[in-house]
Structure formats: C-alpha cells, structure tokens
Design a protein around this motif. Sequence first.
Motif, PDB file in Angstrom:
ATOM      1  N   PRO A 111       0.855  -1.262  -0.030  1.00  0.00           N
ATOM      2  CA  PRO A 111      -0.023   0.072   0.024  1.00  0.00           C
ATOM      3  C   PRO A 111       0.889   1.272   0.050  1.00  0.00           C
ATOM      4  O   PRO A 111       0.473   2.218  -0.621  1.00  0.00           O
ATOM      5  N   MET A 112       1.940   1.246   0.823  1.00  0.00           N
ATOM      6  CA  MET A 112       2.883   2.367   0.646  1.00  0.00           C
ATOM      7  C   MET A 112       3.365   2.652  -0.675  1.00  0.00           C
ATOM      8  O   MET A 112       3.697   3.777  -1.209  1.00  0.00           O
ATOM      9  N   ARG A 113       3.840   1.678  -1.412  1.00  0.00           N
ATOM     10  CA  ARG A 113       4.536   1.730  -2.752  1.00  0.00           C
ATOM     11  C   ARG A 113       3.610   2.496  -3.736  1.00  0.00           C
ATOM     12  O   ARG A 113       3.656   3.279  -4.535  1.00  0.00           O
ATOM     13  N   MET A 114       2.169   1.869  -3.669  1.00  0.00           N
ATOM     14  CA  MET A 114       1.206   2.279  -4.403  1.00  0.00           C
ATOM     15  C   MET A 114       0.975   3.606  -4.219  1.00  0.00           C
ATOM     16  O   MET A 114       0.191   4.453  -4.979  1.00  0.00           O
ATOM     17  N   LEU A 115       0.736   4.421  -2.952  1.00  0.00           N
ATOM     18  CA  LEU A 115      -0.120   5.348  -2.515  1.00  0.00           C
ATOM     19  C   LEU A 115       0.671   6.400  -1.806  1.00  0.00           C
ATOM     20  O   LEU A 115       0.173   7.559  -1.705  1.00  0.00           O
ATOM     21  N   THR A 116       2.121   6.041  -1.398  1.00  0.00           N
ATOM     22  CA  THR A 116       2.751   7.356  -0.717  1.00  0.00           C
ATOM     23  C   THR A 116       4.096   7.367  -1.642  1.00  0.00           C
ATOM     24  O   THR A 116       4.518   6.583  -2.543  1.00  0.00           O
ATOM     25  N   GLN A 117       4.746   8.451  -1.291  1.00  0.00           N
ATOM     26  CA  GLN A 117       5.929   8.914  -2.131  1.00  0.00           C
ATOM     27  C   GLN A 117       7.212   8.591  -0.947  1.00  0.00           C
ATOM     28  O   GLN A 117       8.345   9.105  -1.507  1.00  0.00           O
ATOM     29  N   LYS A 118       7.154   7.459  -0.259  1.00  0.00           N
ATOM     30  CA  LYS A 118       8.095   7.175   0.795  1.00  0.00           C
ATOM     31  C   LYS A 118       9.195   6.488   0.081  1.00  0.00           C
ATOM     32  O   LYS A 118       9.021   5.829  -0.831  1.00  0.00           O
ATOM     33  N   SER A 119      10.308   6.801   0.514  1.00  0.00           N
ATOM     34  CA  SER A 119      11.566   6.162   0.056  1.00  0.00           C
ATOM     35  C   SER A 119      11.659   4.608   0.321  1.00  0.00           C
ATOM     36  O   SER A 119      10.894   4.340   1.502  1.00  0.00           O
ATOM     37  N   PRO A 120      12.379   3.808  -0.340  1.00  0.00           N
ATOM     38  CA  PRO A 120      12.407   2.200  -0.096  1.00  0.00           C
ATOM     39  C   PRO A 120      12.696   2.301   1.419  1.00  0.00           C
ATOM     40  O   PRO A 120      12.190   1.206   2.102  1.00  0.00           O
ATOM     41  N   GLU A 121      13.881   2.712   2.055  1.00  0.00           N
ATOM     42  CA  GLU A 121      14.150   2.640   3.385  1.00  0.00           C
ATOM     43  C   GLU A 121      13.051   2.882   4.272  1.00  0.00           C
ATOM     44  O   GLU A 121      12.804   2.204   5.369  1.00  0.00           O
ATOM     45  N   GLU A 122      12.420   4.212   4.233  1.00  0.00           N
ATOM     46  CA  GLU A 122      11.242   4.673   4.976  1.00  0.00           C
ATOM     47  C   GLU A 122      10.027   3.525   5.031  1.00  0.00           C
ATOM     48  O   GLU A 122       9.662   3.161   5.886  1.00  0.00           O
ATOM     49  N   MET A 123       9.841   2.798   3.796  1.00  0.00           N
ATOM     50  CA  MET A 123       8.858   1.934   3.658  1.00  0.00           C
ATOM     51  C   MET A 123       9.296   0.682   4.330  1.00  0.00           C
ATOM     52  O   MET A 123       8.377   0.102   5.192  1.00  0.00           O
ATOM     53  N   ARG A 124      10.626   0.222   4.098  1.00  0.00           N
ATOM     54  CA  ARG A 124      10.794  -0.925   4.821  1.00  0.00           C
ATOM     55  C   ARG A 124      10.880  -0.658   6.589  1.00  0.00           C
ATOM     56  O   ARG A 124      10.484  -1.622   6.983  1.00  0.00           O
ATOM     57  N   SER A 125      11.247   0.429   6.943  1.00  0.00           N
ATOM     58  CA  SER A 125      11.388   0.772   8.319  1.00  0.00           C
ATOM     59  C   SER A 125       9.974   0.687   8.883  1.00  0.00           C
ATOM     60  O   SER A 125       9.752   0.087   9.952  1.00  0.00           O
ATOM     61  N   ARG A 126       8.904   1.493   8.177  1.00  0.00           N
ATOM     62  CA  ARG A 126       7.492   1.229   8.750  1.00  0.00           C
ATOM     63  C   ARG A 126       6.801  -0.211   8.718  1.00  0.00           C
ATOM     64  O   ARG A 126       6.312  -0.735   9.649  1.00  0.00           O
ATOM     65  N   ALA A 127       7.338  -0.914   7.583  1.00  0.00           N
ATOM     66  CA  ALA A 127       7.003  -2.423   7.460  1.00  0.00           C
ATOM     67  C   ALA A 127       7.332  -2.889   8.821  1.00  0.00           C
ATOM     68  O   ALA A 127       6.526  -3.852   9.304  1.00  0.00           O
ATOM     69  N   ASN A 128       8.920  -2.976   8.964  1.00  0.00           N
ATOM     70  CA  ASN A 128       9.199  -3.585  10.079  1.00  0.00           C
ATOM     71  C   ASN A 128       8.389  -3.255  11.372  1.00  0.00           C
ATOM     72  O   ASN A 128       8.446  -3.957  12.273  1.00  0.00           O
ATOM     73  N   GLU A 129       8.263  -2.145  11.535  1.00  0.00           N
ATOM     74  CA  GLU A 129       7.480  -1.505  12.784  1.00  0.00           C
ATOM     75  C   GLU A 129       6.283  -2.457  12.847  1.00  0.00           C
ATOM     76  O   GLU A 129       5.883  -2.903  14.111  1.00  0.00           O
ATOM     77  N   VAL A 130       5.396  -2.395  11.783  1.00  0.00           N
ATOM     78  CA  VAL A 130       4.049  -3.263  12.001  1.00  0.00           C
ATOM     79  C   VAL A 130       4.335  -4.562  12.082  1.00  0.00           C
ATOM     80  O   VAL A 130       3.555  -5.419  12.567  1.00  0.00           O
TER      81      VAL A 130
END
Lengths: 245, 254
Positions: B102-121
């Motif tokens: 969902p972050m890849r499709m809907l946000t402008q986050k960098s891959p690192e930010e996305m990975r970090s948020r994914a690891n959080e959840v």
Amino acid sequence: MIILQNIGAYFIMLSKVFIRFTRWSVMKELILREVDSLIIRSIGIVSFISFFVGGVVAIQTALNLNNPLLPKNLIGYATRQSVILEFAPTFISVIMAGKVGSYITSSIGTMRVTEQIDALKVMGINTYNYLIFPKIIALLFYPFVITISMFLGIFGGYAASLYGGFCSSGDFIEGIQLDFTPYHVRYAFIKTAFFAFILATVPSYHGYFLKGGALEVGKASTTSFVWTSVLIIVTNYIVTQLLLT
Amino acid sequence: MIVVDKLCKTFHGVTVLNDVSTQFEKGKTNLIIGQSGSGKTVLLKCILGLYSIDSGQIFFEDRSLQEMNNQERSVLRQEMGMVFQGSALFDSMTVEENIMFPMRMLTQKSPEEMRSRANEVIKRVNLINSNQKLPSEISGGMQKRVAIARAIVMNPKYLFCDEPNSGLDPKTSTLIDNLIQEITKEYEITTVINTHDMNSVMEIGEKVLFLENGHKGWEGSNLEVFKTENEAVGNFIYSSNLFQKVREVYQKEN
C-alpha cells in the motif's frame, strides 16, 4: 442477450484500463514480469512447434508435386507463403490462446476468488489498469515471437526438404525468394497486432469477471480459450478480407 | 465513527439488506454477527464501497459515501484497512513486499522509509523471521497477522475484518482477536468485524450488531448479548453445544 451484456462489459472494462494509471515505478516492474511470463516463456514452445510444422508443410507440398514439370523450388515457395501468411500469425496465435490465455484467465481469476482484487480495490487502486494494462503492453512484443516463428517455420521446411531429399538447398532457397511480396509480411504483422490485443484482453475479461471458486477458474480458462480462438479466427477473416482482396 | 442509515441492497431482485441502520463507534471493536447468508459480508462490502447500494446512506464521520466523487473516495480508501476472510495476500510477493505494497502504491516514501515502517508493523503483530517468506510458506495464523499488518501500515482510521479467525484454531483465534482489539485501542481506529465466532463476541464485542435475514435483529454489547430475551439472538448463540452446556451449568448454579 447475455452475449450483448458481455460485449458491453468487455468494452466498459477496456475504457477503464486506460484511466487512473498505476505509478510508473510499480507499472515498470509489472510490465517486465508480464514480458517474461507471456513472451519470453512462450518462445520455447513456439520455436518447437514452428520448426516441425514448417517441416511438415514442406514434406506435404513435396509429396503433392508429382508432376515432373513442376519445379522443385515450389516447395520453398509454398512453405514460405503458408508460414508467413497463415501458420505463424494465426496458428501460433490460437496456440497462444491456449498457453497465454489460460495463464491470464487463471491468474486473474484466482486473484478474484481469493479476494486479492477486492484488496486492491479497497486500497483505491484502479484494478483494471493494474492487472490488464501491463499485459497489453507486454503483448506489444508479440510480433517478435511471430518473427521467430516465421524464421523457424521456413528453416524447418528447409531442413525437412534437405533431410528427406525432396529438393536441393539451392531449389529451396530459390523458392523462398521467388515472387516475394513484402506486403505479405506487413499484412501478417498487422493481423498479429490485432491478435495480440485479443490475447491480452479477452482472457483478462474472463478472469476479472469470474464468479465462484476454484472449479469456475478452470471453466473460465476453457471458455476464455474458446472465445479467444473464435475471435482470432473471425478477426483473421475480416483483416484478410480487408487487406488482401 | 461510521453511521449506516436505512441501507437497502438487492441482488437480481433478492433483498439481501433491508433498512439496516446502525453506528460503529471510534476506538471500539464493533462486531457484526449472524448466520451464514444473513448479509454480514454484503453489509461490510457496502460500507467499503465494493458494492453500490440501492438506498440509504453511509457516513464516515460526517462524509457521505454516496455523495463523494472519485477523488474523495480515493482519499477515503486510503483511510481504510481491510483484513479479508482468506487474508487475500498477494501470493507472488513476500511478507515484507505485501506489507509495503500500500505504501508503494499510495505514498512517496523512499524504500528505506517503507521498509522501516513495514518492520515496525511486523514487530507490532509479532511476526518473527518471516519477512522474506512467501504467503504459501507461512501458517494460516501468520497469514492473518500479515493481513492485519498490511491493513494497519497506512495508519487507517477505519479497520474492517471479514471473519478474521475463520479456519484458525481456538488459541490462535483468541490471539488474533486480542491483537485486533489492542490495535483498535492503540490507534483509536473504528474497527468493524464480521464474525460468527461466539468466542470473539465474548472476548472483544464492545458493540454487537446481529443481522437476521438482512434485517437488524438486535444490537448491544457482549455483556448484554448473553442476557437478551431476543429469541433469534438466543437461537444463534446457543446453537453451539458448548454454549448450551455452559448455559445449563450456569442455570443450575443459579
């Protein structure tokens, strides 16, 4: 009535494929994956079939040329014409309707029954564009497959003619150059482009609008193959009528 | 808060939902219960906007779903998370890719930010050492956790779960129920859960809506559901042998 409804739903689906585009960084990956699944992985079977069918066409032509007055180069000529005009674009497309069409219908259909399409919708993604557009783009490379099929079909005819002793290498090569009309190749590629669009969209329609479970996925794959083949044959007739007469 | 007002839905002339009105409150686990075919999933899909409705209104806070344009619906969808009955994970993607999707499709986050948020959840739903596994390589309970992680990765305001513990053993079901309730409280989400699992009703049913043949049969809390005089609710709850036995023991003791 149901057929009219399906035709309507098919065109509404097409109109939704080309709006609200998926982000390019994601789409790029999807297209590359589809090129691999639909094009690259089809080259093997297309090459195999083309080589041997080209050989069979050459043998049958040779066996029917009983009259000693008919020149041997007709074997090469007949093989070239059969392969370029019909075998490579049409026959291979019907085979691809089975291979690629079933794959598309079953993959999208499985996504439907496992609610993956609903999951995409809930995220606000245009599922038509996300699922179908990459397949249409990937199948733009389909003429490349047909080019390989044309080459290997004629090469198969050449190999069979030489191996079976039906004509000499020189006769065959003279035959494939005899009265060559470049427009025939253009005609073959024009109809290939139509077939590619049918191959991408008709199976997608059958998968996308599938209702039911695993059994229906199997049924939809079969129905998709039947309709894709029917449309390819009908389109072939119409395009031939328009371009060659 | 989600408000459903006089919702009606028919399929090919058959009425599936008839005049259903209710409210699902923020920060609470709201449960929809009822027999198979009572209209639970249809109600959920109507709220999600996956099915169009024949009449009535659905409000998200004060925004009417029916009066929204496509742009507004897209914004609303980004505020929603959904856990499907069969998890609906993308089987060609790894656990981490599913959660990042969902972050890849809907946000402008960098891959690192996305990975970090994914690891959080991932950490939040207690998934360990599964990031690079495919959905087919993990158990049903873990798939549900991945589905929950994917649903909450965008910090949704609304979380919808369609039978989140179907096909799970009782212990895992309880863990999943508790996880959903904890997340609801932690993130102050409006959670709507579709279930026919009475353990879930007992554990986390802060608000319970009972659907009967497409009508609202009853509504209340998990504390009230076992005391209600409503015959249909009673029949539904005590159709399980276990609950019948519990009731008999309870009645004998009292």
